[in-house]
Scaffold this active site. Structure first.
Site, PDB file in Angstrom:
ATOM      1  N   LYS B  77       0.849   3.752  -0.889  1.00 41.88           N
ATOM      2  CA  LYS B  77       0.840   5.022  -0.147  1.00 41.88           C
ATOM      3  C   LYS B  77       2.210   5.678  -0.227  1.00 41.88           C
ATOM      4  O   LYS B  77       3.233   4.989  -0.152  1.00 41.88           O
ATOM      5  CB  LYS B  77       0.458   4.735   1.311  1.00 41.88           C
ATOM      6  CG  LYS B  77       0.238   5.963   2.169  1.00 41.88           C
ATOM      7  CD  LYS B  77      -0.203   5.572   3.585  1.00 41.88           C
ATOM      8  CE  LYS B  77      -0.467   6.756   4.465  1.00 41.88           C
ATOM      9  NZ  LYS B  77      -0.917   6.349   5.830  1.00 41.88           N
ATOM     10  N   SER B 152      -4.877   8.626   7.608  1.00 43.53           N
ATOM     11  CA  SER B 152      -4.050   9.321   6.649  1.00 43.53           C
ATOM     12  C   SER B 152      -3.934   8.616   5.289  1.00 43.53           C
ATOM     13  O   SER B 152      -3.483   9.231   4.330  1.00 43.53           O
ATOM     14  CB  SER B 152      -2.643   9.511   7.212  1.00 43.53           C
ATOM     15  OG  SER B 152      -2.034   8.260   7.435  1.00 43.53           O
ATOM     16  N   SER B 176      -5.173   4.721  10.467  1.00 45.89           N
ATOM     17  CA  SER B 176      -4.981   5.329   9.138  1.00 45.89           C
ATOM     18  C   SER B 176      -5.257   4.415   7.947  1.00 45.89           C
ATOM     19  O   SER B 176      -5.303   4.889   6.817  1.00 45.89           O
ATOM     20  CB  SER B 176      -3.571   5.887   9.019  1.00 45.89           C
ATOM     21  OG  SER B 176      -3.490   7.135   9.650  1.00 45.89           O
TER      22      SER B 176
END
Lengths: 100, 489
Positions: B77, B152, B176
């Site tokens: 990420k 996210s 997330s």
């Protein structure tokens, strides 16, 4: 808690946050609805309850104070947007009061 | 196709030299070439560097003493620092930021031999539940291109689901990792707070932030967790613990294990299909020898409010360092520092601004005790609820999300509705306990549903074991997301 446009602009200044006209139009209402959502907390009895700052105890273990290599100044400064002579340069903060 | 396999399958093939790490990486990039135009899971791809890493992995595999994840292509990420590789947080402010150091989890993955495929898309600074707040582009759900992948960590989840990586790292502040894992039909684990180092994770809300894996199955989550867990002197909230062998415990049985089913998390707002799926899971676990008991988490209804206030306050403080001075971009001409700060921070997206404003509001002297400290006290009540519940049960079962993946744009202008998609997951962040999302069925429309298994602090082993046994028992019903992904489909 209702948030007026003026109150929001004051908050934005404290947070050093420029808002577009569009954002100024929609944010006060959205933030008011968020603050309405959190009102429910008032009904929870928290008399004599300690606040939780971190959820798990047992952290904060101290390590030996060892001297290890650290980031070179050049690398530490590499991502700065305005670097002069090894410093971060920003606009002037203090006005000159007299000419020498 | 190697790109659709699990870590454990590839590990066997790689060790037996039936496939090379180079072939695996090429297979993953072939899949990226096919689907990335549609999915847009990545912010940055590292094709040539990945091939170099793969050749290095092949050399180690040839010697016969390769580390655990040797040659496995993994995505990271883009809020997790990678030395020499752009780390943008999907923000215009950091769009050219190149960290001079690796996050501890990245160092550990490199030591374990992984090949880094690229950096995945996210909501700007990990603030959001749909990845639509990325300032670069929208990521689409591989199961249905008109839907969000969740957020996210939406890029990480979509990449794993679409065969664009074998596994990925994500971060989880209120759900997330788990919510996008559920939306994309894969596995996601938020470990106990303090088990995995946060050093090098660009912080959103430090008391709620966690790093963890997104994988194709539970065994893979155990393997990645093993590689990234452990005490780190660079993270003051890191905890020293003896680590079990997470893979070895997967095969233990669950006879007599008590599964708690909290009535507050099976309420009316829950999608009927999601509710039915959870009762289905309870039946499967009972058939495996577990006992299912109704429990109560009386303060669960206050989780969202408590979470939102604490998160916003911490976010407003964390994001203060992106001011155009030390790193990232400085925007606009400015004669004084106030105007420089305002113009630079003015580049932030509306979600970041919303949270900074709420955080700033509740940290004001007049509101500090009524809002912020109150939220922290309610957090204590929520932790106490879990302590009580875990006196009666070993794990707690709930849906991961109240609904399956929603359509793009659907909730973007309605923040309170959007925040509700984190209602079940944020509890585990407030309490710091481990929580795993595992696929548990499909809606009539064919969208994946996820269940959440929460455990006692540092008892990842039990959580993973329950998830793994469920997965084994229902393997025949499991659909592969890649089958749904067609080029130009």
């Amino acid at each position: 808690m209702e948030l007026s446009l003026k109150e929001m602009e004051e908050l934005a200044l404290i947070a050093r946050l420029y808002l577009t006209e569009e954002e100024k139009k929609i944010l006060p209402q959205q933030i008011s609805s968020i603050l309405d959502m959190v009102h429910s907390l008032e009904t929870v009895d928290t008399e004599d309850v300690e606040p939780t700052i971190y959820p798990i105890t047992g952290s904060g273990v101290l390590r030996e104070d060892e001297i290890l290599p650290s980031l070179a100044v050049k690398d530490a400064l590499a991502n700065g947007p305005d670097i002069v002579d090894g410093y971060f340069r920003v606009p002037r903060i203090i006005e000159e009061e007299y000419e020498s | 196709m190697f790109s659709s396999m699990t870590i454990s399958q590839l590990r066997t093939l790689l060790r037996a030299r039936e496939v090379s790490a180079e072939e695996v990486v090429i297979s993953v990039f072939d899949q990226i070439d096919k689907v990335e135009g549609d999915i847009e899971a990545y912010v940055t791809l590292c094709r040539s560097e990945a091939l170099v890493q793969a050749k290095r992995a092949d050399a180690l595999l040839k010697e016969g003493n390769a580390p655990d994840l040797c040659g496995i292509p993994i995505a990271i990420k883009d809020n997790i620092s990678t030395a020499g590789l752009k780390t943008t947080c999907a923000s215009r402010i950091l769009d050219d930021y190149v960290p001079p150091f690796d996050a501890t989890v990245v160092t550990k993955l490199k030591e374990a031999g992984v090949v880094i495929v690229g950096k995945t898309n996210l909501d700007e600074f990990a603030l959001g539940s749909s990845t639509e707040n990325s300032q670069f582009h929208v990521t689409r759900n591989p199961w249905d291109r008109s839907r969000v992948p969740g957020g996210s960590s939406g890029g990480s989840a979509a990449a794993v689901a679409a065969g664009e990586a074998i596994a990925a790292l994500g971060s989880d502040t209120g759900g997330s990792i788990r919510q996008p894992a559920a939306f994309c039909g894969i596995v996601g684990l938020k470990p106990t707070y303090g088990l995995v180092s946060r050093y090098g994770l660009i912080p959103a809300a430090p008391s709620l932030d966690h790093v963890g894996p997104l994988t194709r199955d539970v065994r893979d989550a155990a393997l990645v967790l093993q590689a990234i867990a452990g005490w780190d002197g660079k993270d003051p909230t890191s905890v020293q613990k003896e680590l079990p062998n997470y893979e070895a415990v997967l095969s233990e049985d669950i006879t007599g294990l008590v599964v708690g089913l909290p009535k507050e998390l099976l309420d009316n707002e829950l999608d009927p299909e999601a509710k039915e799926a959870i009762f289905g899971v309870a039946n499967v676990l009972e058939s495996l020898g577990a006992r299912v008991e109704a429990i109560s988490l009386p303060h669960a209804e206050y989780a969202m409010a408590s979470f939102y206030l604490i998160a916003s306050a911490e976010i407003s403080s964390s994001l203060a360092c992106f001011d155009g001075v030390r790193l990232g971009k400085r925007y606009g001409e400015a004669k004084d520092t106030t105007s420089m700060f305002m113009k630079t921070r003015g580049q932030l997206g509306i979600e970041a601004k919303r949270r900074i404003l709420v955080g700033t509001a509740i940290l004001q002297e007049d509101n500090y005790t009524t809002y912020f400290v109150k939220a922290q006290k309610v957090r204590t009540k929520i932790r106490e609820d879990f302590q009580q519940a875990f006196g009666r049960c070993d794990v707690i079962l709930s849906p991961t999300t109240p609904t399956p993946a929603f359509t793009l744009g659907h909730k973007l202008d309605r923040p309170v509705i959007m925040y509700k998609s984190d209602v079940y997951t944020s509890l585990a962040n407030l309490a710091g306990i481990p929580a795993l999302s595992v696929p548990c069925g499909y809606t009539e429309g064919g969208l994946p549903l996820g269940m959440q298994i929460m455990g006692k602090p540092f008892d990842e082993a039990t959580v993973l074991k329950v998830g793994h046994l469920y997965e084994q028992q229902t393997a025949s019903e499991r659909r592969l997301p890649q089958k749904e992904v067609k080029a130009n489909g």
